[in-house]
Design a protein around this motif. Structure first.
Motif, PDB file in Angstrom:
ATOM      1  N   THR A 242       0.836  -1.204   0.000  1.00 42.28           N
ATOM      2  CA  THR A 242       0.000   0.000   0.000  1.00 42.28           C
ATOM      3  C   THR A 242       0.870   1.253   0.000  1.00 42.28           C
ATOM      4  OG1 THR A 242      -1.718  -1.167   1.239  1.00 42.28           O
ATOM      5  CG2 THR A 242      -1.849   1.225   1.200  1.00 42.28           C
ATOM      6  N   SER A 243       1.934   1.236   0.804  1.00 41.11           N
ATOM      7  CA  SER A 243       2.862   2.376   0.842  1.00 41.11           C
ATOM      8  C   SER A 243       3.525   2.576  -0.511  1.00 41.11           C
ATOM      9  CB  SER A 243       3.932   2.145   1.913  1.00 41.11           C
ATOM     10  OG  SER A 243       3.353   1.994   3.177  1.00 41.11           O
ATOM     11  N   THR A 246       1.084   4.012  -3.038  1.00 43.45           N
ATOM     12  CA  THR A 246       0.803   5.434  -2.786  1.00 43.45           C
ATOM     13  C   THR A 246       1.841   6.317  -3.470  1.00 43.45           C
ATOM     14  OG1 THR A 246      -0.173   4.889  -0.640  1.00 43.45           O
ATOM     15  CG2 THR A 246       0.484   7.179  -0.999  1.00 43.45           C
ATOM     16  N   VAL A 247       3.124   5.962  -3.309  1.00 42.45           N
ATOM     17  CA  VAL A 247       4.198   6.737  -3.926  1.00 42.45           C
ATOM     18  C   VAL A 247       4.132   6.626  -5.443  1.00 42.45           C
ATOM     19  CG1 VAL A 247       6.699   6.995  -4.117  1.00 42.45           C
ATOM     20  CG2 VAL A 247       5.685   6.485  -1.916  1.00 42.45           C
ATOM     21  N   ILE A 249       1.499   5.982  -7.415  1.00 47.70           N
ATOM     22  CA  ILE A 249       0.360   6.736  -7.950  1.00 47.70           C
ATOM     23  C   ILE A 249       0.638   8.236  -7.894  1.00 47.70           C
ATOM     24  CG2 ILE A 249      -2.065   7.350  -7.539  1.00 47.70           C
ATOM     25  CD1 ILE A 249      -2.469   4.415  -6.650  1.00 47.70           C
ATOM     26  N   LEU A 250       1.265   8.691  -6.804  1.00 45.05           N
ATOM     27  CA  LEU A 250       1.621  10.110  -6.678  1.00 45.05           C
ATOM     28  C   LEU A 250       2.563  10.519  -7.798  1.00 45.05           C
ATOM     29  CD1 LEU A 250       1.691  12.789  -5.023  1.00 45.05           C
ATOM     30  CD2 LEU A 250       3.618  11.817  -3.754  1.00 45.05           C
ATOM     31  N   THR A 288       8.469  13.522  -3.996  1.00 46.06           N
ATOM     32  CA  THR A 288       8.615  12.072  -4.218  1.00 46.06           C
ATOM     33  C   THR A 288      10.036  11.575  -3.972  1.00 46.06           C
ATOM     34  OG1 THR A 288       6.803  12.140  -5.833  1.00 46.06           O
ATOM     35  CG2 THR A 288       8.190  10.196  -5.836  1.00 46.06           C
ATOM     36  N   ILE A 295       9.724   5.354   2.361  1.00 45.48           N
ATOM     37  CA  ILE A 295       8.605   4.462   2.052  1.00 45.48           C
ATOM     38  C   ILE A 295       9.109   3.091   1.609  1.00 45.48           C
ATOM     39  CG2 ILE A 295       6.649   4.068   0.509  1.00 45.48           C
ATOM     40  CD1 ILE A 295       6.077   6.176   2.585  1.00 45.48           C
TER      41      ILE A 295
END
Length: 317
Positions: A242-243, A246-247, A249-250, A288, A295
């Protein structure tokens, strides 16, 4: 509108993030803190992987490559931001602008593809654990690590070459904090249709394909995780994925929102870069690279144990 000479200027002027004095000071402090965290986190990861033989695995090989890219990416953009935020002289030479544009494109594309490679590595590790060492052998890992740089160099050479063939006769003031292709298309007094096509094709092939490959890898990873009987093991792996997502997709989301904008946003009537676009550019060039080492790795138990061992050895000496 004022007419400008169509010859290539000697200098461009970066308008930066804001013209409000208080916001400039706050922005400078935020950027320098994020840059320090970026350097510290990524350098710590590189040193840790280098010192620990236990971390000489494909996963940490790719993470080290990502850290190196992030250090270079931030160092290509952030020092210019810091200088222009407090300095009255916001000029940048054509040579400096070409250098920054070329290497930011190389590093941005390399990171984009490397994230997909890392997702594939995790897919093999989780979904095909018995064949992992055979599939992810050193020769194949080196090939996978070189591919992002090849695509980055080819794309950057094409984009930079055709961008600097445009006549910039409208203005020499770039309403951005670094030299980025979309911002330059707004300054051209000629229809940049060829540049737009090249940018859309590159973004479609590189960014969208990398994102889809990453997404497909994680779909298989998550489906495998859901079949894990141990709830504790399932939670640990799912939390990590999940972490990562998140990165990912960002990063992909911000890139696509900048480089897949509608054609009207690059027309001569829209030479001003919206504030939202500046914020988006900050996310993938500054935020990022700062988040990636924390992350992807420093939250990892193996990395934390290695850091503790190294620190304890230093203390004992």
């Amino acid at each position: 509108m004022e007419n400008f000479n169509q010859t290539l200027p000697t200098w461009f002027f970066l308008n930066g993030i804001s013209t409000v004095p208080l916001l400039k000071i706050i922005g400078f402090l935020l950027f320098i803190v994020m840059y320090m965290f970026t350097l510290a986190g990524n350098c710590l990861l590189l040193i840790t992987v280098r010192l620990s033989l236990e971390l000489h695995t494909p996963m940490y090989f790719f993470l080290s490559s990502l850290s190196f890219i992030d250090i270079c990416f931030s160092s290509t953009v952030v020092p210019v931001i810091l200088r222009n935020t407090l300095s009255a002289n916001k000029s940048i030479s054509v040579r400096g602008c070409v250098f920054q544009m070329f290497f930011s494109l190389v590093l941005g594309v390399a990171e984009c593809i490397l994230l997909a490679v890392m997702a594939y590595d995790r897919f093999v590790a989780i979904c095909k654990p018995l064949h992992y060492n055979v599939i992810m052998n050193m020769r194949f890992c080196i090939i996978l690590a070189i591919i992002p740089w090849i695509f980055g160099l080819i794309n950057s050479f094409i984009q930079v070459s055709i961008t600097w063939q445009l006549p910039f006769c409208r203005s020499h003031h770039l309403n951005n904090f670094f030299c980025e292709v979309p911002a330059f298309l707004r300054l051209s007094c000629r229809d940049p249709w060829l540049n737009e096509i090249a940018m859309y094709v590159a973004a479609g092939i590189i960014v969208l394909c990398s994102f889809l490959l990453t997404l497909i890898s994680y779909v298989f990873i998550i489906s495998t995780i859901l079949r894990i009987h141990s709830s504790q093991g399932r939670h640990a792996v799912f939390s990590t994925c999940t972490s990562h997502l998140t990165v990912v997709i960002l990063y992909y989301g911000t890139l696509m929102s900048i480089y897949l904008q509608p054609r009207s946003s690059h027309s001569p009537e829209t030479d001003k870069l919206p504030e939202t676009d500046k914020t988006i550019s900050v996310l993938y060039t500054v935020v990022t690279p700062m988040l990636n080492p924390f992350i992807y790795s420093i939250r990892n138990k193996d990395v934390k144990c290695t850091i503790k061992i190294c620190l304890s050895r230093k203390v004992s000496l």
